[in-house]
Scaffold this motif. Structure first.
Motif: not given
Ligand code: NAD
Length: 439
Positions: A96, A88-92, A273, A94
């Motif tokens: 990675d 998982t991308r930590p920012d959103n 997402r 989504q």
């Protein structure tokens, strides 16, 4: 047939080894030189039951090898399986795609002759097509096809899951690729295991929908368990009664401290997402993600209530920190939320886990590690069973109670019968959803 498998994590190493067991000539590739060195030295960098023997057997038969040289492995392969991580991308929230896109860029110039690039990693809908574009743009002359082949193995039973699958899902764009993939999996389909052939986008969605559904089932029973704690029902009997209905089925209906691991948390978030980006909100899965966090908070509150309302100056033994038994994987384990709350509240934590210490030591700063559950529980005010390793499901409860300062148990996996715990001399027992909670 020669296969290259890119990524030697839980999926790549198990798949590569099992393919070699099925008779293929397999080269496993990783950019982590230390991992490859370990494998070449005859050691296995992860724990998966039976994997060490299977690797040893296939390496000595000459069908399985390990390398960091991706170009060499790909140039000789008829099929290249990509099994790199998609965290998982930590920012959103989504997925990675950095690792998988890098792998695609590395594979492109090395393909020689007709090659099928098979994506085993879990990727959002549309990513297989993007990988295909990367390969085509980087090497327009290459003769290749893309196939989506999501993996459904479970850590702890991964070899059995690979060798005796409920189904193999393959998404392709061309008949040629379909025929090729049917041939790859013929050793399994010949034994009666079904192959579901579909298109790329459908294969990608089958993986996310399956994981989201299982996470929903777990979360549903966890929420029912919370209600049971208020109204005095026993969720273990509720699960049993529900599971006897063939339309429902009993699996994934065991309440606990919330789902964790390398797949459910990231795949539910990624599906949320995908829904948002497609303007088709996934309300149910959004609720599942939210409720799963609340489950962990409820566990912390119940443990606190068992400690008399405060963790300060309490010594707590925690049995099990991996996200489930029979794996050393700590990714998104409930312990990573629950233990810091206990330590932060002033508790001294004694941890015992058959395989979790190597990863857990730096993920759980402040915890004290033990090898033996009775030594860990010595002088403690509470025992918390967090992972149902076989070492913790048949403890001598009398002996355990005898070494504790205050014999109390929070059984977050409902492995013991409340009566047995009480008869062994425990003063208090909390099982998830088994009658009224301590709070
Ligand atoms: P992992 O993190 O254990 O392993 C990934 C490996 O890929 C690492 O060893 C890493 O060094 C290597 N790697 C990364 N980029 C590379 C590159 N460009 N070239 C070569 N090697 C590279 O991951 P995992 O748990 O095996 O998961 C892999 C994929 O399979 C993920 O998409 C995951 O969602 C999916 N999946 C996992 C499971 C599971 O139980 N772990 C089950 C089904 C599906």
């Amino acid at each position: 047939m020669k296969l290259a498998v890119i990524g030697t994590g839980y999926v790549g190493l198990v798949s590569g080894t099992c393919f070699s067991e099925l008779g293929y000539d397999v080269t496993c590739v990783d950019l982590d030189a230390k991992k490859i060195e370990t494998l070449r030295a005859g050691h296995v960098p992860i724990y998966e039951p039976g994997l060490d023997l299977l690797i040893e057997c296939n390496v000595s038969s000459g069908r399985l090898s390990f390398t960091t040289d991706l170009q060499e492995a790909v140039s000789q392969a008829d099929a290249v399986f990509i099994a790199v991580g998609t965290p998982t991308r930590p920012d959103n929230g989504q997925a990675d795609l950095t690792y998988i896109m890098r792998a695609a860029a590395d594979i492109a110039p090395a393909m020689q002759g007709y090659t099928v690039v098979v994506v085993k990693s879990t990727v959002p809908v549309g990513v297989n097509r993007k990988i295909c574009d990367v390969l085509r743009n980087a090497n327009p002359a290459a003769d290749f096809d893309i196939a989506s082949n999501p993996e459904f193995l479970r850590e702890g039973t991964a070899i059995e899951d690979f060798m005796t699958p409920d189904r193999v899902v393959v998404g392709v764009e061309s008949e040629r690729a379909g025929g090729f993939m049917a041939e790859v999996y013929r050793p399994l389909t010949d034994r009666g295991f079904p192959l579901l052939l579909t298109d790329l986008e459908t294969a990608e969605m089958i993986k996310y929908a399956s994981n989201a559904f299982l996470a929903t089932k777990i979360t549903f029973i966890n929420e029912i368990a919370a209600l049971c704690e208020k109204v005095g029902s026993d969720v273990t009997m509720v699960s049993k009664g529900m599971g006897m209905d063939k339309r429902i089925g009993g699996r994934f209906l065991n309440p606990g401290p919330g789902y964790g691991g390398s797949c459910f948390p990231k795949d539910t978030q990624a599906l949320v997402r995908i829904g948002q980006e497609s303007a088709v909100q996934q309300h149910i899965v959004e609720a599942v993600v939210r409720v799963n966090e609340q489950v962990k908070a409820r566990m912390i509150a119940n443990i606190k209530a068992l400690c008399g309302g405060s963790f300060r100056d309490k010594t707590i033994a925690v049995f099990g920190v991996t996200f489930k038994p029979d794996t050393d994987d700590m990714r998104e384990a409930p312990s990573l939320t629950i233990l810091p709350a206990l330590i932060g509240g002033g508790a001294t934590i004694h941890v015992v886990d058959p395989l979790g210490q190597r990863e857990g030591e730096h993920l759980l700063p402040g915890a004290h590690w033990y090898d033996d559950p009775y030594a860990a529980a010595d002088g403690c005010d509470l025992v918390v069973i967090l992972t149902e390793w076989s070492d913790f499901v048949s403890l001598d409860l009398k002996a355990l109670a005898a070494v504790m300062a205050v014999p109390r148990m929070a059984d977050l996996r409902n492995v013991y019968a409340p009566k047995d715990v009480e008869n062994a001399g425990f003063e208090q027992y909390y099982g998830v959803g088994r009658g009224r909670a301590p709070v």
